[in-house]
Enzyme design. Structure first.
Site, PDB file in Angstrom:
ATOM      1  N   HIS A 242       0.848  -1.189   0.000  1.00  0.00           N
ATOM      2  CA  HIS A 242       0.000   0.000   0.000  1.00  0.00           C
ATOM      3  C   HIS A 242       0.884   1.240   0.000  1.00  0.00           C
ATOM      4  CE1 HIS A 242      -3.310  -2.692   1.837  1.00  0.00           C
ATOM      5  NE2 HIS A 242      -3.521  -2.521   0.545  1.00  0.00           N
ATOM      6  N   ALA A 243       0.660   2.102  -0.966  1.00  0.00           N
ATOM      7  CA  ALA A 243       1.589   3.192  -1.275  1.00  0.00           C
ATOM      8  C   ALA A 243       1.817   4.147  -0.119  1.00  0.00           C
ATOM      9  CB  ALA A 243       1.073   3.955  -2.493  1.00  0.00           C
ATOM     10  N   ARG A 244       0.777   4.447   0.625  1.00  0.00           N
ATOM     11  CA  ARG A 244       0.874   5.502   1.646  1.00  0.00           C
ATOM     12  C   ARG A 244       1.553   5.040   2.928  1.00  0.00           C
ATOM     13  NH1 ARG A 244      -5.648   5.764   2.532  1.00  0.00           N
ATOM     14  NH2 ARG A 244      -5.963   3.728   3.512  1.00  0.00           N
ATOM     15  N   GLU A 245       1.844   3.757   3.052  1.00  0.00           N
ATOM     16  CA  GLU A 245       2.395   3.208   4.287  1.00  0.00           C
ATOM     17  C   GLU A 245       3.918   3.295   4.266  1.00  0.00           C
ATOM     18  OE1 GLU A 245       0.489  -0.628   4.488  1.00  0.00           O
ATOM     19  OE2 GLU A 245      -1.505   0.290   4.438  1.00  0.00           O
ATOM     20  N   ARG A 297      -3.370   4.885  -1.914  1.00  0.00           N
ATOM     21  CA  ARG A 297      -3.245   3.523  -1.395  1.00  0.00           C
ATOM     22  C   ARG A 297      -2.910   2.487  -2.470  1.00  0.00           C
ATOM     23  NH1 ARG A 297      -5.745  -0.029   2.624  1.00  0.00           N
ATOM     24  NH2 ARG A 297      -6.606  -1.915   1.674  1.00  0.00           N
ATOM     25  N   ASN A 312      -3.334  -5.698  -2.377  1.00  0.00           N
ATOM     26  CA  ASN A 312      -3.552  -6.676  -1.309  1.00  0.00           C
ATOM     27  C   ASN A 312      -4.974  -7.242  -1.319  1.00  0.00           C
ATOM     28  OD1 ASN A 312      -2.055  -8.053   0.698  1.00  0.00           O
ATOM     29  ND2 ASN A 312      -3.200  -6.997   2.308  1.00  0.00           N
ATOM     30  N   ARG A 313      -5.669  -7.036  -2.417  1.00  0.00           N
ATOM     31  CA  ARG A 313      -6.934  -7.734  -2.695  1.00  0.00           C
ATOM     32  C   ARG A 313      -6.846  -8.467  -4.034  1.00  0.00           C
ATOM     33  NH1 ARG A 313      -7.013  -5.675   1.599  1.00  0.00           N
ATOM     34  NH2 ARG A 313      -8.755  -4.695   2.712  1.00  0.00           N
ATOM     35  N   HIS A 365       3.074  -3.796   6.797  1.00  0.00           N
ATOM     36  CA  HIS A 365       2.095  -2.758   6.485  1.00  0.00           C
ATOM     37  C   HIS A 365       2.074  -1.739   7.635  1.00  0.00           C
ATOM     38  CE1 HIS A 365      -0.236  -4.878   3.166  1.00  0.00           C
ATOM     39  NE2 HIS A 365       0.566  -5.830   3.601  1.00  0.00           N
ATOM     40  N   SER A 366       1.165  -0.775   7.543  1.00  0.00           N
ATOM     41  CA  SER A 366       0.851   0.083   8.680  1.00  0.00           C
ATOM     42  C   SER A 366      -0.610   0.516   8.512  1.00  0.00           C
ATOM     43  CB  SER A 366       1.774   1.307   8.717  1.00  0.00           C
ATOM     44  OG  SER A 366       1.441   2.270   7.743  1.00  0.00           O
ATOM     45  N   TYR A 367      -1.290   0.806   9.617  1.00  0.00           N
ATOM     46  CA  TYR A 367      -0.737   0.945  10.954  1.00  0.00           C
ATOM     47  C   TYR A 367      -1.647   0.169  11.908  1.00  0.00           C
ATOM     48  CZ  TYR A 367      -4.543   4.349  11.365  1.00  0.00           C
ATOM     49  OH  TYR A 367      -5.778   4.955  11.343  1.00  0.00           O
ATOM     50  N   TYR A 417     -10.790  -7.731  10.363  1.00  0.00           N
ATOM     51  CA  TYR A 417     -11.972  -7.834   9.519  1.00  0.00           C
ATOM     52  C   TYR A 417     -11.634  -8.733   8.338  1.00  0.00           C
ATOM     53  CZ  TYR A 417      -8.981  -4.102   7.858  1.00  0.00           C
ATOM     54  OH  TYR A 417      -7.881  -3.378   7.502  1.00  0.00           O
ATOM     55  N   GLU A 439       1.325  -5.206  10.970  1.00  0.00           N
ATOM     56  CA  GLU A 439       0.879  -3.815  10.887  1.00  0.00           C
ATOM     57  C   GLU A 439       1.727  -3.010  11.872  1.00  0.00           C
ATOM     58  OE1 GLU A 439      -1.282  -2.536   8.869  1.00  0.00           O
ATOM     59  OE2 GLU A 439      -2.444  -4.233   8.101  1.00  0.00           O
TER      60      GLU A 439
END
Length: 476
Positions: A242-245, A297, A312-313, A365-367, A417, A439
């Site tokens: 995920h780009a923003r992490e 993301r 990641n899906r 990953h985060s967070y 989830y 995470e």
């Protein structure tokens, strides 16, 4: 900005691991594993038409947008690049313990007043848009839904997140021969340059190989650290799906630096493993977060009027199930099919063609500070879940002992989830025993915009957790 119109760069079809030349020549007997046949599991590719389609709540707001999501965000122009401006936007933690909370949050999202950042079974973190603060405040108070503000001005946090290096650090940069510092979040060029530097500096143990190309043609660089022993185990670690992490690639490159620079004095647990690192799975998205939208993301392939699939899906095992959206504008869009994206496909082809018998797969990953094991696609557990729980808790204890951070341990679907199509589930389906999604910090005070001053503390404590895993892998 709208969707990209650049020509798709063809994915490098990997007929063997050596898709592109090595940066350095290894000593005899230290080549990467030769190609072998690794059985792929049966993948259930049937689309779920009415599954859960949000990370935390079933929202499909973006699905009705005719334009890409970033078109609806204010922009400022800087260095001839239009950057998304989040001035006045806030991040709240909202309790979902009340039975009406999800419905209220869905309604606010449908009115495009908020966006989801993440959450678990008891709360959700939401981004409240600048002009919506009063409206959202009134709605939640009227419905007696508890919340508190974690970030009062998101743009201010973004501006403070990654300050420039001081003169001493810049001087050190020049002497080292590479620009990586772990006191700053670095662009992709610095990360890839660092990997190349290590391969040239430590040719007897380090090698770098591109396993494919991103949609925009950037290399997916995997670095291997190995002394070439035939008895070695193998571990694969990735970051930046995920780009923003941003903390994720920073932590993974920290691991790389520690092992490569200190290999001669490392423990046998580290030296008896062939380490494979892919620090940035999503290089296009990562660069986009630096240049245009800090909170992007997905990857950057266009789908109709929207850009990006959630990588990641997009992995093949149980693709299309709960927690994955069929709508291209969604933050959790699953892609047009399993492994439809060049980035996820390259990883799958690498695992299929490599001769390495991986004992562990870790994806950072985060967070939230979670240490998660499969399954993520549904509230189910693999047969060896007790072992995964035990080792996960040992890792979490090492993390806490080293840096004080508390990481919760459990299955992805049980602790958070359901989310189908994740890389961790897919890796577990390949019979890779120790499969975890980590995470990283924090728990919401900064969220995705964790200040660069946290890089070294977060990386150091997670390295302690990784050492625990290495010890366990060597006992198998």
């Amino acid at each position: 900005m709208g969707s990209l119109t650049k020509t798709v760069v063809l994915l490098c079809v990997i007929s063997s691991v050596l898709c592109t030349p090595f940066i350095n020549k290894l000593q005899p007997g230290q080549e990467w594993p030769t190609r072998s046949s690794v059985k792929q599991p049966y993948h259930q590719f049937d689309e779920i038409e009415n599954g859960t389609i949000s990370d935390t709540v079933a929202t499909e707001v973006a699905a009705q947008e005719e334009k890409a999501p970033e078109n609806n965000k204010p922009k400022v122009k800087e260095d001839d690049v239009e950057r998304i401006d989040y001035s006045g936007a806030q991040v709240w933690k909202v309790s979902t313990k009340k039975s009406n909370a999800h419905r209220v949050i869905n309604q606010l999202a449908s009115e495009k007043l908020i966006a989801s950042w993440g959450g678990n079974h008891t709360s959700i973190d939401i981004l409240v848009k600048p002009k919506a603060v009063e409206n959202v405040t009134a709605t939640l108070k009227n419905k007696d839904i508890a919340y508190y503000i974690m970030i009062e001005d998101l743009q201010q946090r973004i501006d403070e997140e990654n300050p420039p290096l001081d003169e001493n650090e810049l001087e050190l940069q020049d002497r080292r021969g590479h620009r990586m510092t772990w006191k700053q979040y670095h662009r992709l060029e610095d990360i890839h340059g660092f990997l190349d530097y290590l391969a040239k500096t430590y040719p007897s143990i380090v090698s770098v190989n591109s396993i494919g190309k991103s949609h925009e043609g950037r290399d997916l660089k995997v670095l291997r650290i190995s002394d070439g022993k035939k008895t070695n185990k193998a571990v694969f670690i990735d970051g930046g799906i995920h780009a923003r992490e941003w903390i994720s690639p920073a932590v993974v490159t920290y691991f790389i630096n520690q092992f490569a620079e200190n290999f001669d004095v490392e423990s046998d647990d580290i030296r008896n493993i062939d380490w494979y690192f892919l620090p940035v799975v999503n290089p296009d998205g990562y660069e986009y977060t630096h240049k245009t939208d800090r909170l992007w993301r997905k990857n950057r392939r266009g789908f109709g009027g929207c850009a990006g699939a959630d990588l990641n899906r997009n992995f093949g095992y149980q693709w299309g199930g709960k927690g994955a959206s069929r709508y291209p504008c969604s933050e959790i869009y699953r892609g047009s099919g399993p492994f439809s994206e060049p980035e996820s496909k390259a990883i799958a082809q690498f695992f299929k063609s490599t001769g390495a018998d991986f004992s562990a797969y870790l994806t950072y990953h985060s967070y939230g500070q979670y240490l998660l094991y499969p399954w993520g696609y549904d509230n189910a557990l693999p047969p060896d879940h007790k072992n995964l729980e035990t080792v996960g808790k040992m890792m979490a204890q090492a993390i806490q002992k080293t840096g004080g951070s508390e990481y919760k341990v459990g299955s992805s679907s049980g602790l958070l989830y359901p989310a189908a199509g994740g890389s961790d589930d897919w890796a577990k389906s390949l019979n890779i025993k120790y499969t975890y999604t980590i995470e990283l910090s924090d728990t919401g005070r900064y969220g995705f915009v964790l200040p660069a001053s946290y890089i070294e503390p977060v990386a150091r404590e997670n390295l302690a957790g990784l050492r625990v895993l290495a010890s366990q892998v060597n006992k198998e």
